[in-house]
Motif scaffolding. Sequence first.
Motif, PDB file in Angstrom:
ATOM      1  N   GLU A   1       0.828  -1.204   0.000  1.00  0.00           N
ATOM      2  CA  GLU A   1       0.000   0.000   0.000  1.00  0.00           C
ATOM      3  C   GLU A   1       0.866   1.259   0.000  1.00  0.00           C
ATOM      4  O   GLU A   1       0.568   2.238  -0.704  1.00  0.00           O
ATOM      5  CB  GLU A   1      -0.916  -0.004   1.230  1.00  0.00           C
ATOM      6  CG  GLU A   1      -1.912   1.149   1.254  1.00  0.00           C
ATOM      7  CD  GLU A   1      -2.830   1.103   2.470  1.00  0.00           C
ATOM      8  OE1 GLU A   1      -3.474   2.133   2.759  1.00  0.00           O
ATOM      9  OE2 GLU A   1      -2.900   0.044   3.139  1.00  0.00           O
ATOM     10  N   MET A   2       1.950   1.222   0.737  1.00  0.00           N
ATOM     11  CA  MET A   2       2.836   2.385   0.792  1.00  0.00           C
ATOM     12  C   MET A   2       3.579   2.578  -0.538  1.00  0.00           C
ATOM     13  O   MET A   2       3.788   3.714  -0.981  1.00  0.00           O
ATOM     14  CB  MET A   2       3.820   2.252   1.952  1.00  0.00           C
ATOM     15  CG  MET A   2       3.141   2.234   3.313  1.00  0.00           C
ATOM     16  SD  MET A   2       4.297   2.230   4.701  1.00  0.00           S
ATOM     17  CE  MET A   2       4.744   3.953   4.741  1.00  0.00           C
ATOM     18  N   ARG A   3       3.962   1.483  -1.179  1.00  0.00           N
ATOM     19  CA  ARG A   3       4.637   1.603  -2.471  1.00  0.00           C
ATOM     20  C   ARG A   3       3.700   2.239  -3.506  1.00  0.00           C
ATOM     21  O   ARG A   3       4.091   3.143  -4.255  1.00  0.00           O
ATOM     22  CB  ARG A   3       5.082   0.228  -2.972  1.00  0.00           C
ATOM     23  CG  ARG A   3       6.235  -0.384  -2.194  1.00  0.00           C
ATOM     24  CD  ARG A   3       6.758  -1.646  -2.904  1.00  0.00           C
ATOM     25  NE  ARG A   3       7.444  -2.513  -1.959  1.00  0.00           N
ATOM     26  CZ  ARG A   3       6.906  -3.610  -1.427  1.00  0.00           C
ATOM     27  NH1 ARG A   3       5.686  -3.989  -1.767  1.00  0.00           N
ATOM     28  NH2 ARG A   3       7.601  -4.344  -0.572  1.00  0.00           N
ATOM     29  N   HIS A   4       2.460   1.777  -3.519  1.00  0.00           N
ATOM     30  CA  HIS A   4       1.496   2.310  -4.482  1.00  0.00           C
ATOM     31  C   HIS A   4       1.196   3.778  -4.204  1.00  0.00           C
ATOM     32  O   HIS A   4       0.823   4.526  -5.107  1.00  0.00           O
ATOM     33  CB  HIS A   4       0.197   1.492  -4.441  1.00  0.00           C
ATOM     34  CG  HIS A   4       0.348   0.131  -5.043  1.00  0.00           C
ATOM     35  ND1 HIS A   4      -0.110  -1.022  -4.425  1.00  0.00           N
ATOM     36  CD2 HIS A   4       0.935  -0.293  -6.197  1.00  0.00           C
ATOM     37  CE1 HIS A   4       0.180  -2.064  -5.171  1.00  0.00           C
ATOM     38  NE2 HIS A   4       0.811  -1.657  -6.253  1.00  0.00           N
ATOM     39  N   ALA A   5       1.332   4.181  -2.939  1.00  0.00           N
ATOM     40  CA  ALA A   5       1.094   5.579  -2.585  1.00  0.00           C
ATOM     41  C   ALA A   5       2.329   6.431  -2.805  1.00  0.00           C
ATOM     42  O   ALA A   5       2.303   7.641  -2.560  1.00  0.00           O
ATOM     43  CB  ALA A   5       0.645   5.684  -1.115  1.00  0.00           C
ATOM     44  N   GLY A   6       3.422   5.815  -3.264  1.00  0.00           N
ATOM     45  CA  GLY A   6       4.648   6.555  -3.524  1.00  0.00           C
ATOM     46  C   GLY A   6       5.403   6.943  -2.273  1.00  0.00           C
ATOM     47  O   GLY A   6       6.150   7.927  -2.278  1.00  0.00           O
TER      48      GLY A   6
ATOM     49  N   SER B   1       9.025   4.690   2.462  1.00  0.00           N
ATOM     50  CA  SER B   1      10.068   5.063   3.419  1.00  0.00           C
ATOM     51  C   SER B   1      10.352   3.984   4.451  1.00  0.00           C
ATOM     52  O   SER B   1      11.424   3.968   5.049  1.00  0.00           O
ATOM     53  CB  SER B   1       9.687   6.370   4.121  1.00  0.00           C
ATOM     54  OG  SER B   1       8.488   6.196   4.861  1.00  0.00           O
ATOM     55  N   LEU B   2       9.383   3.101   4.708  1.00  0.00           N
ATOM     56  CA  LEU B   2       9.603   2.059   5.703  1.00  0.00           C
ATOM     57  C   LEU B   2      10.146   0.768   5.107  1.00  0.00           C
ATOM     58  O   LEU B   2      10.436  -0.177   5.830  1.00  0.00           O
ATOM     59  CB  LEU B   2       8.290   1.752   6.444  1.00  0.00           C
ATOM     60  CG  LEU B   2       7.696   2.858   7.326  1.00  0.00           C
ATOM     61  CD1 LEU B   2       6.456   2.337   8.029  1.00  0.00           C
ATOM     62  CD2 LEU B   2       8.709   3.359   8.347  1.00  0.00           C
ATOM     63  N   GLU B   3      10.268   0.753   3.790  1.00  0.00           N
ATOM     64  CA  GLU B   3      10.633  -0.485   3.085  1.00  0.00           C
ATOM     65  C   GLU B   3      11.902  -1.114   3.653  1.00  0.00           C
ATOM     66  O   GLU B   3      11.957  -2.307   3.941  1.00  0.00           O
ATOM     67  CB  GLU B   3      10.848  -0.176   1.589  1.00  0.00           C
ATOM     68  CG  GLU B   3      11.134  -1.408   0.749  1.00  0.00           C
ATOM     69  CD  GLU B   3       9.891  -1.894   0.041  1.00  0.00           C
ATOM     70  OE1 GLU B   3       9.699  -3.109  -0.007  1.00  0.00           O
ATOM     71  OE2 GLU B   3       9.106  -1.058  -0.434  1.00  0.00           O
ATOM     72  N   ASN B   4      12.901  -0.274   3.811  1.00  0.00           N
ATOM     73  CA  ASN B   4      14.190  -0.802   4.263  1.00  0.00           C
ATOM     74  C   ASN B   4      14.561  -0.312   5.665  1.00  0.00           C
ATOM     75  O   ASN B   4      15.698  -0.532   6.093  1.00  0.00           O
ATOM     76  CB  ASN B   4      15.288  -0.405   3.270  1.00  0.00           C
ATOM     77  CG  ASN B   4      15.026  -0.926   1.875  1.00  0.00           C
ATOM     78  OD1 ASN B   4      14.707  -2.103   1.723  1.00  0.00           O
ATOM     79  ND2 ASN B   4      15.133  -0.060   0.887  1.00  0.00           N
ATOM     80  N   ARG B   5      13.614   0.344   6.322  1.00  0.00           N
ATOM     81  CA  ARG B   5      13.930   0.925   7.636  1.00  0.00           C
ATOM     82  C   ARG B   5      14.101  -0.155   8.692  1.00  0.00           C
ATOM     83  O   ARG B   5      14.942  -0.056   9.574  1.00  0.00           O
ATOM     84  CB  ARG B   5      12.810   1.903   8.049  1.00  0.00           C
ATOM     85  CG  ARG B   5      12.941   2.467   9.448  1.00  0.00           C
ATOM     86  CD  ARG B   5      14.182   3.350   9.585  1.00  0.00           C
ATOM     87  NE  ARG B   5      14.349   3.813  10.954  1.00  0.00           N
ATOM     88  CZ  ARG B   5      14.982   3.148  11.906  1.00  0.00           C
ATOM     89  NH1 ARG B   5      15.508   1.957  11.642  1.00  0.00           N
ATOM     90  NH2 ARG B   5      15.102   3.654  13.118  1.00  0.00           N
ATOM     91  N   PHE B   6      13.273  -1.218   8.618  1.00  0.00           N
ATOM     92  CA  PHE B   6      13.321  -2.280   9.620  1.00  0.00           C
ATOM     93  C   PHE B   6      13.455  -3.633   8.907  1.00  0.00           C
ATOM     94  O   PHE B   6      12.488  -4.411   8.854  1.00  0.00           O
ATOM     95  CB  PHE B   6      12.059  -2.271  10.486  1.00  0.00           C
ATOM     96  CG  PHE B   6      11.763  -0.947  11.119  1.00  0.00           C
ATOM     97  CD1 PHE B   6      12.443  -0.538  12.257  1.00  0.00           C
ATOM     98  CD2 PHE B   6      10.793  -0.106  10.598  1.00  0.00           C
ATOM     99  CE1 PHE B   6      12.171   0.680  12.850  1.00  0.00           C
ATOM    100  CE2 PHE B   6      10.510   1.112  11.178  1.00  0.00           C
ATOM    101  CZ  PHE B   6      11.214   1.520  12.313  1.00  0.00           C
ATOM    102  N   PRO B   7      14.612  -3.937   8.333  1.00  0.00           N
ATOM    103  CA  PRO B   7      14.748  -5.167   7.534  1.00  0.00           C
ATOM    104  C   PRO B   7      14.511  -6.442   8.329  1.00  0.00           C
ATOM    105  O   PRO B   7      14.048  -7.448   7.772  1.00  0.00           O
ATOM    106  CB  PRO B   7      16.188  -5.086   7.007  1.00  0.00           C
ATOM    107  CG  PRO B   7      16.891  -4.167   7.966  1.00  0.00           C
ATOM    108  CD  PRO B   7      15.866  -3.178   8.401  1.00  0.00           C
ATOM    109  N   PHE B   8      14.822  -6.436   9.609  1.00  0.00           N
ATOM    110  CA  PHE B   8      14.637  -7.638  10.429  1.00  0.00           C
ATOM    111  C   PHE B   8      13.660  -7.413  11.580  1.00  0.00           C
ATOM    112  O   PHE B   8      13.086  -8.364  12.085  1.00  0.00           O
ATOM    113  CB  PHE B   8      15.989  -8.107  10.992  1.00  0.00           C
ATOM    114  CG  PHE B   8      17.004  -8.390   9.917  1.00  0.00           C
ATOM    115  CD1 PHE B   8      16.845  -9.479   9.073  1.00  0.00           C
ATOM    116  CD2 PHE B   8      18.090  -7.544   9.732  1.00  0.00           C
ATOM    117  CE1 PHE B   8      17.778  -9.739   8.077  1.00  0.00           C
ATOM    118  CE2 PHE B   8      19.014  -7.796   8.730  1.00  0.00           C
ATOM    119  CZ  PHE B   8      18.867  -8.894   7.892  1.00  0.00           C
ATOM    120  N   GLU B   9      13.466  -6.151  11.999  1.00  0.00           N
ATOM    121  CA  GLU B   9      12.578  -5.836  13.136  1.00  0.00           C
ATOM    122  C   GLU B   9      11.157  -5.638  12.623  1.00  0.00           C
ATOM    123  O   GLU B   9      10.614  -4.532  12.607  1.00  0.00           O
ATOM    124  CB  GLU B   9      13.092  -4.598  13.870  1.00  0.00           C
ATOM    125  CG  GLU B   9      14.458  -4.801  14.496  1.00  0.00           C
ATOM    126  CD  GLU B   9      15.027  -3.522  15.103  1.00  0.00           C
ATOM    127  OE1 GLU B   9      15.909  -3.644  15.958  1.00  0.00           O
ATOM    128  OE2 GLU B   9      14.587  -2.419  14.717  1.00  0.00           O
TER     129      GLU B   9
END
Length: 943
Positions: free
Chosen positions: A349-354, A357-365
Motif C-alpha cells: 500500500e505504501m509503495r502504491h502511494a509513492g 520510506s519504511l521499506e528498508n527501515r526495519f529489515p529484520f525488526e
Amino acid sequence: MPSLWSTSDWTQRLAELQAPVGDLKEVPLRRDVRSLGMLLGEVLREQAGAPVYDAVETLRKIAIARREEDSAGEAEAARDHLQQALVQVGTLDLATAYQLARAFGFYFELINLAETNHRKRRRLASILKADAAPQRGSLRGTLRRLKSAGLDADAAMKQLSRICITPVFTAHPTEVARRSVMFKRRRISDLLEKLDRVPLPEATLEGLERDILAEITALWQTDDVRSARPTVRDEIRMALDYYEQSLFDTLPVLYEEVAGALADEYGLHRDLADLPQLVSFGSWIGGDRDGNPFVTPAATKEALGMAQNLLFAHYRRRLQVVFEQLGSSTQQVAISSELSTRIDEYLDEMRHAGNPSLENRFPFELVRLTVACMMIRLGGVPQSAVSMAIGGLKPYQHASEFVDDLAILRRSLIRNKGHRLSSMLVDPLLMEARTYGLHLQTLDIRQHARVHAVAIKELSAWQAPVAGQPLGVPPALTPQTQEVLDTFRAIAALKKEYTPEAIRIYVISGATSAEDVLQVVWLARMGGVRVEAVDSKGDGDPGLMPVPLFESIEDLQNAPAICRELWSSEAYKPLLDSWGRKQEVMLGYSDSNKDGGMIASTWEIYKAHRAVHTVARECGITLRLFHGRGGTVGRGGGPTHRAIFAQPMNSFEGELRITEQGEVLNWKYSDVVLAERNMELMIAASLDAVVRPDALLAEEGNAHLTGVLKSEWENTLDTLSATSYDFYRAHIVNDPEVFTYFEQATPVSELEHARIGSRPARRSDAQAKRSMADLRAIPWVFGWMQSRHLVPAWFGVGHALSQFAQTEGGLEQMRTMARDFPLFLDIVRNVEMALAKADFGIARLYASLVQDEALRDRVYTMLHAEFCLTKQMILAITGQSSLLEKNKVLERSIRLRNPYVDPMSLIQVELMRRKREGDETEELNRAITATINGISAGLRNTG
C-alpha cells in the motif's frame, strides 16, 4: 522547624498505614486534616491578613461550641452561640464576607482531598494481606460467594461475560469546580500521597510540606468563582480530563484485578486480552440539548473531535512504548505467517502511494515495522533516531481494523515464545482498543419529546409525511424546528466523518407514549440518519436507537404499556430486528422524586424496572436499562453498589448504563485507585444482581439481603408509597405556599448569577414562569441542599413509616425489611444520610428570609415536624440511638464538617438578606457564589 508530618517512629507510622481496623487506621487522616488546616491558617494570615484569620477562628470556635451544646441537649446555650455568630456575621463588610466564605470553602477543598487520599490509603491497605477477607463490594468477595453457592469455574465465567457497565458522564448545572482549581487539587493530592511513602528523610518531609504550602497559596490566589459561565466546550474538556488523569491508566489495573480475582477464587488464569469486556464509557456532554440552547451541531462535532483526538494521542503513546520495547528481530525469533502477510499488505500500500520510506527501515525488526504502520494509520509516526515520513496508509475506519492488527501481533508473539511480551505490552492495549474503539465514548443525543412534537406538527402542516418518501424542507421554519432538523443532519454527517459507533443513542426526555419514539424515527430519517443497524462483519453502522426516558411517577407507571405498544408496532419491528431484538429504556430519578417524593419515586422505579423487563421477555426483547441517577440522594444518588444490588430479581441482563454527574466525577474518578474501586464495585454488584448467590445460600439459612421480594413486603411498600405520595403531593406539590417559601428561603434564584454550568436552570419555554412544575429537578434539589433543609431526600418518609408502624406488626415488618430486602435498606440508609446532613437550626435562618411571616412559620413548622418524625422513625427501624451510629466513617465525616459548614450558611443568609433589600452588585453575587462553592464542598453535594 520540623515538618508537621515528622515522626520519630517510622514503625508506628507504617503500622498506622497498614492497620486493618480500629482507631489506629484513622490516625493518618486526622494528621492530614490537622496539618492541612494549620497550613491553610498560615496562608490566610499571609495572604488575607490577621483580621481575616482571626474572624475565621472566631466563627469556627463559636460554631463548634454551638454544635457541642446542641449535642448535649443544651438548646438555650446553643441558641446563644448561634446568635453570637449572627451578630458577628452581620457586621462584616462585603470584602471580608467574601474572604471568609473562601477561607471556609478552601478548608473543605483540603479536607476533601485528605479524605480522598485516606480512601486510597485504606484501599491499598486492604489488599496488602493476602489472607484478609475481601473488601466489601469487591469482585473477589462476589466470586467467593458464587463459589460457595455452587457455581463452578465455567459457570462463573459465563455469568461474568454477561456483565458490562457503562458510566455516562454528564455536565451538571450546579457543578462548582473550575478546571484550574481541579488541577491544583490534583497536585496537592499527589503530594499527600507521597507523604505515605515511608520512611522519608526529614528534608524530604520539609520539602513536601513546602510544596503543599505553595500549592495552597496558589489555590488561594486563583479565582474560585467564574467570571463567565463555562461553555459547552469547557464542560467537554473537563470531563475528558478524567481519561488522562486516571481512566486510561485505570483500565489495565481494573482488568488485572479481575484476572487476579478469577485466579485466586477459581484457579482460572486468563490473559487480559482473553477477558470479556466489562466496561464501556458514554457521555452526554455536547449531545444533551434538552433545555440547553448552547448545545449545537457544532458543539456535538467538537465533542466527537476532542474525544477522538485525545484517544488517538493516547493510542500513539501506548504504541510508542511498544515500538521502543519490542525490538524482536527475525534473525533471533520468527514471526507468524499472518503477521508477515499483513506487513506485506502495508508495504504494498505504501509503495502504491509513492511512500516506501519504511521499506528498508526495519529489515529484520518486523514487529517494530508493524507497530510503525499502526501509528501511521492513527495519524502519527514513531519517535525514532531516523526520521520517517508519514503517509501512504489509509487511516483506520473501524475499530475492528485496529483490533485485528493488535490481535495478529499478539498471536505472532505468543506462537514465537513471546507470551510475556504480549502480556506486558500488547494485551493491555488490545483490551483498551476493544473498550474505546476509535471514539473513546459513545455520545448520546438528548432532546425533549415536546420539542419533537412541535417540529412534527410544523412539518406536517406543510406536507403530510408519506411512508418511505423523503420530504423536502419548507422554506421557513421556526428556529426550534430548524434546530431539530439540523441536529439530525449533523448526526448523519458525523457518523460518517468519525465512526458510526460514536453516536448510537437518542434519549427522549419526557416520553409519554410510543408515538414519542416513532416521531424521533421519522425525524431522524428526514435528517438523513440511518436508524436501523447495518452489520457488515462488525464494521457496520449500529444505527440510532431512540431511548425513551420515563421521568414522572405517572410516566413510570405507564412505561410497561408504552413499551408493549412500541415493541408490538409493525413499524418498529424491523428496527428491533436490525438491533438484534435489543432495546434500551431510561428511568429518571430526579423528576420522579420531585414529582412524588423519595419512597414513591424509588418504589415506582423499581416496579417499572420489573414490569418493563416482563414485557420485554414477552416481546422477545433483550432489555438494557439506563439509570438516570444524580449525585444527591434527592436525585437518586447514594452508594452505587447498593443501588445496583437493589434491582429487582430476574429483571437484569447484566448490562446497564448509569449517569455520572459532573459533581461526583472528582470523587469517583480523580485517581486510578478510586476509579478502579468505583468500577469494580459496579461490576461486582452487577454480577451479584445477575446471579444472586445470596438467594441460593439463603436456602441453607446462611444469607440475608437475597433480593427476594416477599408478597407481604411488596404490599408494605405499596402502602408506604401510596401514603408518602399522597402526603408529599398535598404538602409540597399542591401547596403553592411551599414554592413561595422555597424561592425565598433558599438561594435557588442565585443559581443564575453563579455562572456555574452552561445550561439554564429552567427550560427556555419556562423562563417567564414561576412555578414548581416549570422548575428543573436539579435546582429544586440545589436550593434545599444549600439551605440545609434537604427536603426532597426525606419529606413524606416519616409520615408513611409512622402510619404503617401503627398497624399491627408494622414496625417489626419494616425492621425485617431493612435487614433482608436490599431496596428497603437502600431507602433507609439514603434517608438516614440526608437527615444527618440537614440542620433545621440553620434552616430556620434561611426561613427568616421569607417575607410573609405567617407563611414562613406555617411551612417551616410543617417541614420541621416531618423532619423530626422521619428521624424518629429511621432510628426506630434501624435500632440506633443516633443517626449513622452503624456507619462510623460517614458519621464522623459529617459531624466534623458541620461546624465548618455553619459559618458559610450564616454568611450566605446575611448576603442573601442584603441582596433582597436591594443591595445587588456584581461583588455581592460573587460573594454569594463563594458561599455556594463552600457549602457544596462541605456537604460534598450541590444538587
